[in-house]
Design an enzyme around this catalytic site. Sequence first.
Site, mmCIF file in Angstrom:
data_model
loop_
_atom_site.group_PDB
_atom_site.id
_atom_site.type_symbol
_atom_site.label_atom_id
_atom_site.label_comp_id
_atom_site.label_asym_id
_atom_site.label_seq_id
_atom_site.Cartn_x
_atom_site.Cartn_y
_atom_site.Cartn_z
ATOM 1 C CD GLU A 1 48.377 23.692 19.864
ATOM 2 O OE1 GLU A 1 48.510 23.619 18.416
ATOM 3 O OE2 GLU A 1 49.000 23.040 20.477
ATOM 4 C CD GLU B 1 48.772 19.258 21.954
ATOM 5 O OE1 GLU B 1 49.724 19.523 21.267
ATOM 6 O OE2 GLU B 1 47.451 19.039 21.725
HETATM 7 O O1 IFM Z 1 50.585 17.506 16.637
HETATM 8 C C1 IFM Z 1 50.483 18.777 17.184
HETATM 9 C C2 IFM Z 1 49.130 18.649 17.870
HETATM 10 O O2 IFM Z 1 48.103 18.519 16.922
HETATM 11 C C3 IFM Z 1 48.739 20.521 18.405
HETATM 12 N N1 IFM Z 1 49.985 20.749 19.166
HETATM 13 C C4 IFM Z 1 51.184 20.701 18.679
HETATM 14 C C5 IFM Z 1 51.533 19.226 17.880
HETATM 15 C C6 IFM Z 1 52.819 19.035 17.514
HETATM 16 O O3 IFM Z 1 53.072 19.935 16.561
#
Ligand code: IFM
Length: 440
Positions: A171, A351
Amino acid sequence: MSTHSIEKKAFPAHFEWGVATSSFQIEGGGYEDGRGATVWDRFCENPANILDGSNGLVACDHYHRLEQDLDLIASLGVGVYRFSVAWSRVQPLGYGAWNEAGFDFYERLIDGLAQRGIKAYLTLFHWDLPQALEDRGGWGARDTCEHFATYAAEVARRFGDRVASIATHNEPWVVSILGHESGIFAPGLKNRKLAYQVSHHLLLSHALAVQRIRAAGCKTPLGIVLNQSPIYPATDSPEDIAKARLDDGVVVRWYMDPLFKGHYPADVLAMLGDDAPRVEGGDMALIGQALDFMGVNYYTRNFSSASANWESPASGDQVTDMGWEIYPAGLTELLCRLHRDYTLPAVYITENGAAFKDELVDGKVHDSARINYLSGHIQATCDAIAAGVDVRGYFVWSLLDNFEWASGYAKRFGIVHVDFATQERRLKDSARWYQSFLGA
Ligand code: IFM
C-alpha cells in the site's frame, strides 16, 4: 452461519487461501535481539498520535509466540500465510550491518510454515521504515531506494528459494499520503510535494528491488500490493463527477498507470503542478517492468464530493467499526475495471477483512457480521473470476487482532481474538467458519 452460500469448490483447484499479518502489527519483542527503531516506534512515542495512546512494543508478542502462532495458522487449514519482514530487525539502521538474530527469527518462521505444509508469501515493506533512514530523509531521499534494493536482494538471497512469493511494498498510497501529506500515519509529515516524491521513490525502490532480485537469478514470483477501491461521485453534479475522477487518479491510477502503462496519469500531474515528483531518466521504464503478480487490498468503496460537508449515507450494520461501508460488489467491480483498463499479471486479494466491536462472552466471540463480510467478499472474488479476471488467491486480513496503526488496539480485525492483557488467543466464530469453508 453465513448468509452467503459460497463454497470453496466454486474456485479453481489451485486457488490459494490464506491469512495475512504484518511485522509491526503483531511481532512486538520491542528492540530485543538488536531490532532497530522504526518510524512507527518514533510516531507512537507521542501518545496523541494513536487513538488509545499505545505502541507496537509488545503487540501480539508474536516474536515470542511463534510456534504457537504457527500451529494456530495451520489449524485454520490455510495453504498460504502472508507476513512481512521488519527491515530494522534484519538491518537495524536500514543500511550497513545485517542482524543475524533478526534473520534467525524469519528463518524459524519460514521453516515452521514449511514443516506445516504452508506456503510463505513474504512482503518486504509494510510501513516500518528504520528510523535511522528516516533521519537521513526517509522515502523523500532517493538514496533510500538503493538501500531498499540492497535489503530486498539480501532477503531474497537468503529466503528466495523457500518462499512462494515476494511482494515489495504494501500500500504505497498509505505511506505517501497518510504518512507525508495528511500526517495521520508515521512519520507524521504534512507536505504534499514531499508525499508525491515519496510515492515516486516507493515505486522506484520497488522496481530496483525487482531488478536486483531477478538479476541474482531468483525465480520466485515478484509483485507489489496496492490498496484500491472504486470511487463514485457523491451526486451526479459535474463537480462531484470531476472530483471522483481525480480521486481515482490519486488512489488507483497514480500507482496502476506507472506500473502497468509506464507513465503517471496526466490529470493528477496537472493537479499537482509544482508538487509533481522529480523523475529521472530511465525511472519510468524501470517502474513499468513486467511483474509476476499484483496484490489488491480491498475493504470498501469510496465516494467523492466537491463539498466538504457531504457524508456517506451508509450507517448502522452497513458499516464496519472503522466506519467503512460493507460493499462486496465493489470488489468485483474494481477487479473487472482493472482487468479492462490494464494488462494485469496474476491477481491476489492480499487483504480483505473487517473490524467489528467484538464481544468476548464465555470465551467466545460470535462475530456473525465478520462471517457475512468475508463470505460476501469471497463470493465477489468468485464473481470476478467468472467475469474473466485471473485471481489466484485470497487472504483474510487478519489472522489476529493486532496494532491497527493510528487506531492502536481499539479496532479488532482478527479472526482470532487476542486478549492483550494475557496474550491468550481464541478462535472467533469467523475463524471456525473459515476453517469449515476450507474443509479443515
Ligand atoms: O491493518 C491494515 C493493514 O496494515 C494494511 N491494510 C489495511 C489494514 C486495515 O486498516
